[in-house]
Design an enzyme around this catalytic site. Structure first.
Site, PDB file in Angstrom:
ATOM      1  N   SER A   1       0.832  -1.208   0.000  1.00 34.95           N
ATOM      2  CA  SER A   1       0.000   0.000   0.000  1.00 34.95           C
ATOM      3  C   SER A   1       0.858   1.247   0.000  1.00 34.95           C
ATOM      4  CB  SER A   1      -0.898   0.000   1.245  1.00 34.95           C
ATOM      5  OG  SER A   1      -1.536   1.253   1.420  1.00 34.95           O
TER       6      SER A   1
ATOM      7  N   TYR B   1      -2.424  -0.210   9.998  1.00 34.89           N
ATOM      8  CA  TYR B   1      -2.601  -0.779   8.664  1.00 34.89           C
ATOM      9  C   TYR B   1      -1.315  -0.661   7.858  1.00 34.89           C
ATOM     10  CZ  TYR B   1      -3.992  -1.032   3.758  1.00 34.89           C
ATOM     11  OH  TYR B   1      -4.052  -1.341   2.424  1.00 34.89           O
TER      12      TYR B   1
END
Length: 356
Positions: free
Chosen positions: A142, A167
């Site tokens: 990501s 995350y």
């Protein structure tokens, strides 16, 4: 080729699986179908691929009615044994790991879900690729890994040691875990740092979906950091094109790494790419494009910055372009229009859509 694609009830996994099937490959799709967001949308994606919701059950293999070469299995990847059994029996050539617990803000309130799915789940995928060797493991990272970095555009050779959300930390951990298995067991691994993916069948927790729903209902939209945000919005078709190009080009050792070490390559068969549009857009411009496509002005509620968020993202995709010929083609206005048309059809919301 025979692929195991995880997360095929999810946004990107759904599109990647269909692309592979349409070009004639064989796909085994896996997804836990958790309730992080509307499971109805996840089942609708599966049904669009020919997988009947009524037939889906834990660990049961369901063959698509549309694509005879597509088999779907509902499975939680944090459970080791079912995945090992599947890999032993399926004998796949390549694994494309796109399943994960997504969402930056949700990681602030339910951190355990990220450890279970993104760390334990990925550990099991790596172990499966170790014991049942594959030609290539491609996995989703990501743009969030860039965290506190403010140097633009984000390069895969920048430091990613200062994440600002759990995350992001789990995605950085995935890259480190992948390198370890490339080093120890010679597994070719490639990580893809996705930049703000949008388009038809997108996630309801993403900005475009939230904004469209609010505009349709006449509710205010929350514009964080008072609109002073930029995102490298990347249309789903461009993302899928990049994924497929990478899948077809397994990572190899960088022979020059010892002379000029880079963080994106290694002496092991390991590689990390950015995959984005490489053209950041201001949040307010993004909202204006959505207003134009819907034909209705949004009521904007200016909000402060959210914890765990970053002000800007901007992908340097030079390596990906040089190595695979990747070049995103979709203009923001076209991508937004396509999303709105899908959204209106899917929800039968009778939204007026202007010609762009």
């Amino acid at each position: 080729m025979k692929y195991l694609v995880t997360g095929t009830a999810g946004f990107i996994g759904f599109h990647v699986a269909k692309r592979l099937l349409e070009r004639g490959d064989e796909v085994i799709g896996v997804d836990a179908i958790n309730d992080y967001y509307d499971v109805g949308l996840k089942y609708s994606r599966l049904e669009d691929s020919g997988i009947s919701r009524d037939e889906v059950s834990d660990h049961l293999r369901v063959v698509s009615k549309t694509f005879p070469r597509y088999t779907f299995v509902k499975m939680d990847l944090s459970e080791r044994e079912p995945l090992m059994t599947l890999m032993e029996e399926a004998k796949v050539d390549v694994v494309i790991h796109l399943a994960a617990q997504a969402g930056v803000r949700y990681s602030l309130v339910n951190p355990d879900a990220y450890i279970q799915a993104n760390i334990q789940g990925f550990m099991n995928v790596l172990e499966a690729c170790r014991h049942f060797p594959v030609k290539h493991l491609v996995y989703a990272s990501s743009s969030s890994v860039y965290g506190a970095n403010k140097q633009m555009p984000f390069s895969t050779d920048h430091s990613v040691d200062h994440p600002v959300s759990l995350y992001a930390a789990t995605k950085k951990s995935n890259e480190l875990m992948a390198h370890t298995y490339s080093h120890l067991f010679g597994i070719p691994t490639t990580g893809l740092r996705f930049f703000t993916v949008y388009g038809p069948w997108g996630r309801p927790d993403m900005a475009m979906f939230l904004f469209a729903e609010a505009i349709r209902k006449g509710a205010p939209i929350k514009v964080f950091n008072h609109g002073q945000m930029e995102r490298d919005f990347t249309y789903i078709d461009d993302i899928v094109e990049g994924v497929v190009r990478v899948v077809d080009k397994p990572s190899t050792p960088d022979k020059d790494w010892g002379i000029s070490p880079r963080t994106s390559t290694s002496y092991a068969p390991y590689k990390v790419y950015n995959i984005g549009n490489s053209h950041p857009v201001k949040l307010l411009d993004y909202i204006h494009a959505l207003e134009k496509a819907i034909g209705k002005t949004a009521e904007k509620q200016m909000m402060p910055m959210q914890d765990g968020d970053v002000v800007s993202t901007y992908a340097d995709v030079t390596d990906l372009s040089e190595d695979t010929g990747y070049h995103p083609k979709t203009k923001l206005e076209d991508g937004v229009r396509d999303f709105v048309e899908w959204y209106a059809a899917y929800y039968a919301a009778n939204l007026p859509i202007n010609a762009l």
